[in-house]
Motif scaffolding. Structure first.
Motif, PDB file in Angstrom:
ATOM      1  N   HIS A 165       0.820  -1.213   0.000  1.00  0.00           N
ATOM      2  CA  HIS A 165       0.000   0.000   0.000  1.00  0.00           C
ATOM      3  C   HIS A 165       0.856   1.265   0.000  1.00  0.00           C
ATOM      4  O   HIS A 165       0.384   2.326  -0.406  1.00  0.00           O
ATOM      5  N   MET A 166       2.106   1.149   0.446  1.00  0.00           N
ATOM      6  CA  MET A 166       3.018   2.288   0.466  1.00  0.00           C
ATOM      7  C   MET A 166       4.033   2.222  -0.681  1.00  0.00           C
ATOM      8  O   MET A 166       5.003   2.971  -0.693  1.00  0.00           O
ATOM      9  N   ARG A 167       3.789   1.355  -1.631  1.00  0.00           N
ATOM     10  CA  ARG A 167       4.769   1.122  -2.691  1.00  0.00           C
ATOM     11  C   ARG A 167       5.085   2.383  -3.482  1.00  0.00           C
ATOM     12  O   ARG A 167       6.256   2.675  -3.781  1.00  0.00           O
ATOM     13  N   ASP A 168       4.074   3.127  -3.841  1.00  0.00           N
ATOM     14  CA  ASP A 168       4.305   4.363  -4.598  1.00  0.00           C
ATOM     15  C   ASP A 168       5.107   5.375  -3.778  1.00  0.00           C
ATOM     16  O   ASP A 168       5.920   6.123  -4.338  1.00  0.00           O
ATOM     17  N   ILE A 169       4.875   5.380  -2.481  1.00  0.00           N
ATOM     18  CA  ILE A 169       5.633   6.288  -1.609  1.00  0.00           C
ATOM     19  C   ILE A 169       7.100   5.867  -1.571  1.00  0.00           C
ATOM     20  O   ILE A 169       8.008   6.702  -1.657  1.00  0.00           O
ATOM     21  N   PHE A 170       7.332   4.572  -1.442  1.00  0.00           N
ATOM     22  CA  PHE A 170       8.703   4.056  -1.463  1.00  0.00           C
ATOM     23  C   PHE A 170       9.408   4.473  -2.755  1.00  0.00           C
ATOM     24  O   PHE A 170      10.555   4.945  -2.736  1.00  0.00           O
ATOM     25  N   ARG A 171       8.722   4.275  -3.867  1.00  0.00           N
ATOM     26  CA  ARG A 171       9.344   4.584  -5.160  1.00  0.00           C
ATOM     27  C   ARG A 171       9.638   6.078  -5.302  1.00  0.00           C
ATOM     28  O   ARG A 171      10.656   6.462  -5.877  1.00  0.00           O
ATOM     29  N   LYS A 172       8.754   6.896  -4.780  1.00  0.00           N
ATOM     30  CA  LYS A 172       8.960   8.342  -4.881  1.00  0.00           C
ATOM     31  C   LYS A 172      10.129   8.790  -4.004  1.00  0.00           C
ATOM     32  O   LYS A 172      11.006   9.550  -4.452  1.00  0.00           O
ATOM     33  N   LEU A 173      10.167   8.296  -2.781  1.00  0.00           N
ATOM     34  CA  LEU A 173      11.211   8.724  -1.850  1.00  0.00           C
ATOM     35  C   LEU A 173      12.587   8.174  -2.220  1.00  0.00           C
ATOM     36  O   LEU A 173      13.612   8.801  -1.949  1.00  0.00           O
ATOM     37  N   PHE A 174      12.613   7.005  -2.851  1.00  0.00           N
ATOM     38  CA  PHE A 174      13.890   6.403  -3.239  1.00  0.00           C
ATOM     39  C   PHE A 174      14.178   6.551  -4.738  1.00  0.00           C
ATOM     40  O   PHE A 174      14.907   5.749  -5.320  1.00  0.00           O
ATOM     41  N   ASP A 175      13.629   7.609  -5.338  1.00  0.00           N
ATOM     42  CA  ASP A 175      13.922   7.948  -6.742  1.00  0.00           C
ATOM     43  C   ASP A 175      13.754   6.741  -7.664  1.00  0.00           C
ATOM     44  O   ASP A 175      14.624   6.425  -8.488  1.00  0.00           O
ATOM     45  N   ASN A 176      12.620   6.068  -7.501  1.00  0.00           N
ATOM     46  CA  ASN A 176      12.289   4.900  -8.320  1.00  0.00           C
ATOM     47  C   ASN A 176      13.367   3.814  -8.237  1.00  0.00           C
ATOM     48  O   ASN A 176      13.626   3.086  -9.179  1.00  0.00           O
ATOM     49  N   PHE A 177      14.025   3.761  -7.074  1.00  0.00           N
ATOM     50  CA  PHE A 177      15.030   2.745  -6.762  1.00  0.00           C
ATOM     51  C   PHE A 177      16.194   2.744  -7.761  1.00  0.00           C
ATOM     52  O   PHE A 177      16.693   1.693  -8.162  1.00  0.00           O
ATOM     53  N   ASP A 178      16.590   3.938  -8.130  1.00  0.00           N
ATOM     54  CA  ASP A 178      17.811   4.107  -8.931  1.00  0.00           C
ATOM     55  C   ASP A 178      18.993   4.081  -7.958  1.00  0.00           C
ATOM     56  O   ASP A 178      19.185   5.013  -7.171  1.00  0.00           O
ATOM     57  N   SER A 179      19.782   3.016  -7.984  1.00  0.00           N
ATOM     58  CA  SER A 179      20.858   2.851  -7.012  1.00  0.00           C
ATOM     59  C   SER A 179      21.883   3.977  -7.089  1.00  0.00           C
ATOM     60  O   SER A 179      22.422   4.405  -6.053  1.00  0.00           O
ATOM     61  N   SER A 180      22.152   4.488  -8.282  1.00  0.00           N
ATOM     62  CA  SER A 180      23.123   5.577  -8.418  1.00  0.00           C
ATOM     63  C   SER A 180      22.623   6.851  -7.744  1.00  0.00           C
ATOM     64  O   SER A 180      23.413   7.634  -7.211  1.00  0.00           O
ATOM     65  N   SER A 181      21.326   7.080  -7.746  1.00  0.00           N
ATOM     66  CA  SER A 181      20.745   8.254  -7.100  1.00  0.00           C
ATOM     67  C   SER A 181      20.668   8.073  -5.588  1.00  0.00           C
ATOM     68  O   SER A 181      20.999   8.981  -4.815  1.00  0.00           O
ATOM     69  N   VAL A 182      20.218   6.887  -5.150  1.00  0.00           N
ATOM     70  CA  VAL A 182      20.093   6.618  -3.717  1.00  0.00           C
ATOM     71  C   VAL A 182      21.465   6.641  -3.044  1.00  0.00           C
ATOM     72  O   VAL A 182      21.600   7.060  -1.885  1.00  0.00           O
ATOM     73  N   ALA A 183      22.501   6.217  -3.759  1.00  0.00           N
ATOM     74  CA  ALA A 183      23.853   6.191  -3.186  1.00  0.00           C
ATOM     75  C   ALA A 183      24.353   7.583  -2.821  1.00  0.00           C
ATOM     76  O   ALA A 183      25.269   7.719  -1.996  1.00  0.00           O
ATOM     77  N   GLN A 184      23.756   8.624  -3.379  1.00  0.00           N
ATOM     78  CA  GLN A 184      24.179   9.994  -3.121  1.00  0.00           C
ATOM     79  C   GLN A 184      23.329  10.698  -2.065  1.00  0.00           C
ATOM     80  O   GLN A 184      23.496  11.897  -1.831  1.00  0.00           O
ATOM     81  N   PHE A 185      22.425   9.964  -1.432  1.00  0.00           N
ATOM     82  CA  PHE A 185      21.587  10.568  -0.399  1.00  0.00           C
ATOM     83  C   PHE A 185      22.457  11.073   0.758  1.00  0.00           C
ATOM     84  O   PHE A 185      23.329  10.357   1.262  1.00  0.00           O
ATOM     85  N   THR A 186      22.199  12.301   1.187  1.00  0.00           N
ATOM     86  CA  THR A 186      22.895  12.875   2.340  1.00  0.00           C
ATOM     87  C   THR A 186      22.128  12.544   3.611  1.00  0.00           C
ATOM     88  O   THR A 186      21.012  11.999   3.571  1.00  0.00           O
ATOM     89  N   GLU A 187      22.735  12.869   4.758  1.00  0.00           N
ATOM     90  CA  GLU A 187      22.072  12.632   6.033  1.00  0.00           C
ATOM     91  C   GLU A 187      20.771  13.433   6.111  1.00  0.00           C
ATOM     92  O   GLU A 187      19.761  12.942   6.629  1.00  0.00           O
ATOM     93  N   LYS A 188      20.794  14.663   5.608  1.00  0.00           N
ATOM     94  CA  LYS A 188      19.600  15.483   5.606  1.00  0.00           C
ATOM     95  C   LYS A 188      18.508  14.875   4.732  1.00  0.00           C
ATOM     96  O   LYS A 188      17.331  14.846   5.127  1.00  0.00           O
ATOM     97  N   LYS A 189      18.885  14.402   3.571  1.00  0.00           N
ATOM     98  CA  LYS A 189      17.926  13.761   2.679  1.00  0.00           C
ATOM     99  C   LYS A 189      17.372  12.495   3.314  1.00  0.00           C
ATOM    100  O   LYS A 189      16.169  12.194   3.212  1.00  0.00           O
ATOM    101  N   LEU A 190      18.250  11.784   3.979  1.00  0.00           N
ATOM    102  CA  LEU A 190      17.856  10.527   4.604  1.00  0.00           C
ATOM    103  C   LEU A 190      16.794  10.755   5.672  1.00  0.00           C
ATOM    104  O   LEU A 190      15.798  10.027   5.754  1.00  0.00           O
ATOM    105  N   LEU A 191      16.985  11.769   6.477  1.00  0.00           N
ATOM    106  CA  LEU A 191      16.050  12.043   7.573  1.00  0.00           C
ATOM    107  C   LEU A 191      14.769  12.735   7.108  1.00  0.00           C
ATOM    108  O   LEU A 191      13.861  12.969   7.913  1.00  0.00           O
TER     109      LEU A 191
END
Length: 329
Positions: A165-191
């Motif tokens: 039920h939260m799948r779309d939220i997961f995809r939005k917050l994790f940039d559609n699970f693009d590993s190259s994009s998620v790897a650049q998340f900062t602490e601020k972005k993470l929180l």
């Protein structure tokens, strides 16, 4: 003379009706009209017995049943016998709507499809659809594999229905699970990954996802894709357990422990054997649908149709993974 003429007039009157019928007078028109009425009456009388037959034909059409050639014009031209044949609970009938085509009809009503026992009629429809369409289907796309790995990690805090039920939220917050994009998340972005004011997952889990994204980039450089790395452990072919009961399905296996150990040696976090085995199940690396479930055979068919390993690439990946495992040992 007068006596002789009387018999002649009597004889003449006796022959007048036939002459009136044959003569070119108005009497002939009236006779023809009477004849037409008689013909129309005979036609109508011949059509009356056919009315019940037409009703019977319509009823037969609704039930897809065959009727005798004298009852329906649709079946009269067919050379196929209208006799019903029963075998294994199936009845063969002639479909008069399709030119007499023979069809197999179940004598009993078909029951609901059989699913794995953990799916019940009261299960969440989204979860049921996930079981029917995705769970256990072999996946070779890196983004989808990363998504399923994150979901397997999230199972420690959320259930499958909640995650779906939260799948779309997961995809939005994790940039559609693009590993190259998620790897650049900062602490601020993470929180900032919150839902209704609360973090999507616990902080250790979120940090693990970012760290795993970084390690995935290294694996992609080494093996060309995360898919090649994952499928190498099962020789590019899904495992099929063929369990009959839920109690037989394990939470982890020696193969999952092997993959978990290798992932942790490479820097992955929160990838214990239980998480890895859940990932293997949902990604189709192992087919853990129960044997009685209709998806068990369908996933096997999908495998034969869609999975086409490349022999040269497999050899190269095998060699690279072998060298890496030796160096880590």
């Amino acid at each position: 003379m007068s006596v002789a003429t009387k018999p002649q007039s009597a004889a003449k009157q006796m022959h007048e009706p036939p002459r009136a019928i044959l003569g070119p007078t108005g009497n002939r028109v009236r006779v023809l009209e009477e004849a037409k009425r008689k013909i129309e009456f005979l036609k109508k009388s011949q059509q009356k017995p056919r009315k019940p037959v037409e009703k019977m034909s319509q009823a037969a059409v609704k039930n897809n049943l065959s009727v005798d050639s004298t009852c329906s014009s649709d079946s009269s031209g067919s050379s196929i016998s209208g006799r019903n044949v029963k075998r294994n609970g199936i009845k063969q009938v002639k479909d008069v709507t399709n030119g007499g085509e023979i069809k197999d009809v179940l004598l009993k009503k078909e029951g609901p499809v059989k699913r794995c026992d953990w799916i019940t009629p009261n299960s969440d429809p989204l979860y049921m659809s996930f079981h029917d369409e995705e769970w256990g289907v072999p996946v070779h796309d890196d983004r989808k594999l990363f998504e399923l790995l994150v979901f397997s990690q999230a199972l420690a805090e959320l259930s499958w229905p909640a995650i779906l039920h939260m799948r779309d939220i997961f995809r939005k917050l994790f940039d559609n699970f693009d590993s190259s994009s998620v790897a650049q998340f900062t602490e601020k972005k993470l929180l900032s990954l919150k839902v209704n004011g609360n973090l999507l997952l616990s902080e250790p889990k979120l940090r693990a996802i970012v760290e795993n994204a970084k390690q995935m980039l290294k694996i992609q450089q080494e093996f060309d894709s995360f898919s090649n790395y994952c499928w190498r452990f099962v020789n590019q072919k899904p495992l099929r357990n063929g369990f009959r009961y839920v109690r037989q399905v394990p939470v982890k296996t020696p193969k999952a422990e092997l993959i978990s150990k290798d992932l942790m040696q490479r820097g992955f976090r929160c990838v214990g054997p239980t998480v890895v085995y859940s990932f293997m199940q949902v990604a189709g690396i192992v087919n853990d649908h129960l044997v009685a479930c209709f998806r068990y055979q369908e996933c096997n068919v999908d495998l034969k149709k869609d999975f086409k390993p490349r022999s040269e690439e497999t050899e190269r990946v095998t060699k690279a993974l072998g060298n890496t495992c030796v160096s880590h040992d």
